[in-house]
Design a protein around this motif. Structure first.
Motif, mmCIF file in Angstrom:
data_model
loop_
_atom_site.group_PDB
_atom_site.id
_atom_site.type_symbol
_atom_site.label_atom_id
_atom_site.label_comp_id
_atom_site.label_asym_id
_atom_site.label_seq_id
_atom_site.Cartn_x
_atom_site.Cartn_y
_atom_site.Cartn_z
ATOM 1 N N ALA A 18 0.328 2.672 -4.332
ATOM 2 C CA ALA A 18 -0.422 1.602 -3.543
ATOM 3 C C ALA A 18 0.340 0.116 -3.915
ATOM 4 O O ALA A 18 -0.172 -0.740 -4.510
ATOM 5 N N SER A 19 1.533 0.055 -3.642
ATOM 6 C CA SER A 19 2.405 -1.086 -3.758
ATOM 7 C C SER A 19 1.707 -2.526 -3.338
ATOM 8 O O SER A 19 1.019 -2.275 -2.407
ATOM 9 N N HIS A 20 2.035 -3.262 -4.083
ATOM 10 C CA HIS A 20 1.682 -4.791 -3.716
ATOM 11 C C HIS A 20 2.838 -5.748 -3.591
ATOM 12 O O HIS A 20 3.950 -5.578 -4.353
ATOM 13 N N GLY A 38 0.855 -1.098 -0.170
ATOM 14 C CA GLY A 38 -0.065 0.229 -0.026
ATOM 15 C C GLY A 38 0.976 1.230 -0.035
ATOM 16 O O GLY A 38 0.154 2.270 -0.404
ATOM 17 N N GLU A 39 2.127 1.283 0.407
ATOM 18 C CA GLU A 39 3.007 2.248 0.403
ATOM 19 C C GLU A 39 3.378 3.076 -0.963
ATOM 20 O O GLU A 39 3.284 2.099 -2.166
ATOM 21 N N PHE A 40 3.597 4.211 -1.253
ATOM 22 C CA PHE A 40 4.009 4.909 -2.400
ATOM 23 C C PHE A 40 5.634 4.758 -2.250
ATOM 24 O O PHE A 40 6.194 4.825 -1.275
ATOM 25 N N LEU A 42 1.953 2.745 -12.066
ATOM 26 C CA LEU A 42 3.275 3.048 -12.301
ATOM 27 C C LEU A 42 3.394 4.641 -12.817
ATOM 28 O O LEU A 42 2.777 4.678 -13.843
ATOM 29 N N ILE A 43 4.388 5.346 -12.555
ATOM 30 C CA ILE A 43 4.562 6.713 -13.014
ATOM 31 C C ILE A 43 6.053 6.843 -13.150
ATOM 32 O O ILE A 43 6.579 6.438 -12.287
ATOM 33 N N ALA A 44 6.488 7.213 -14.161
ATOM 34 C CA ALA A 44 7.939 7.479 -14.758
ATOM 35 C C ALA A 44 7.868 8.892 -14.991
ATOM 36 O O ALA A 44 6.890 9.404 -15.905
#
Lengths: 114, 110
Positions: free
Chosen positions: B76-78, B16-18, B59-61
């Motif tokens: 929202a890491s998994h 869930g972390e950024f 994902l954003i770059a």
């Protein structure tokens, strides 16, 4: 659409032998590039081919060579194998080269030199 | 000193972390690639950038050409995001060869 196919997946060779690895790119892709991945050095660029012409070569000895055929399939050859050549060899294809289009990687060939 | 610097080298996050992974390079480039490699797996291209910002799902770059810096963000890491993330750059001053960073090992815990 089929992905990038590398053969063989695994290879065990003895010092002094030579080896040929094959890469079939995605249909329509004219650029094929090759990379070596080792735990110590990470990913390193070997060669890039576009329409049968080598566009760039990395800092590897002359024992490493490659070519691209008219159907865009590519091969790389390593002669007089050394223990340090043990690595995962990856190829990637792209529509127009790494400056202009994303890379699509094969699953690699794991070469072990004994 | 590597021509392409990535930070951090290792990152552990809770689900869930950024997450932000950084890539810095030293000279002008024509393209920057973000790649993902799962353990024992092949490499997947996430983004190719020459300017601005790109987004794909979570994902954003981004890339700042003047500062010679790019970031990869995962929202929202998994746990399935656990992988090695590799930055690669190409440009005339790199001899038009793709030059890779050492990679960032990401582990997302549930």
């Amino acid at each position: 659409k089929a992905g990038v196919t590398q053969t063989p997946r695994y290879l065990i060779k003895t010092r002094g032998q030579q080896v040929t690895l094959s890469c079939s790119p995605i249909s329509g892709h004219r650029s094929v590039s090759w990379y070596q991945q080792t735990p110590g050095q990470g990913l390193q660029f070997l060669f890039e081919y576009f329409s049968e012409t080598q566009r760039n070569k990395g800092n590897f000895p002359g024992r490493f060579s490659g070519r691209q055929f008219s159907n865009s399939r590519s091969e790389m050859n390593v002669s007089t194998l050394e223990l340090g050549d043990s690595a995962l060899y990856l190829c990637a294809s792209s529509l127009a080269g790494p400056d202009y289009s994303p890379l699509h990687f094969g699953n690699g060939t794991r070469l072990t030199v004994t | 000193k590597n021509e392409v610097e990535q930070s951090p080298q290792n990152l552990t996050a809770q689900e869930g972390e950024f997450i932000t992974i950084n890539c810095s390079y030293s000279v002008g480039i024509s393209a920057l690639h973000w790649l993902q490699q799962h353990p024992g797996g092949g490499i997947v291209s996430l983004f190719m950038l020459s300017s601005g910002k790109k987004k794909h799902g979570r994902l954003i770059a981004t890339i700042n050409i003047q500062e010679k810096h790019s970031s990869l963000h995962i929202t929202a890491s998994h746990p399935r995001d656990s992988a090695v993330y590799i930055c690669a750059v190409r440009g005339v001053e790199y001899g038009n060869k793709l030059v890779f960073g050492a990679g960032t090992i990401l582990r997302v815990k549930s």
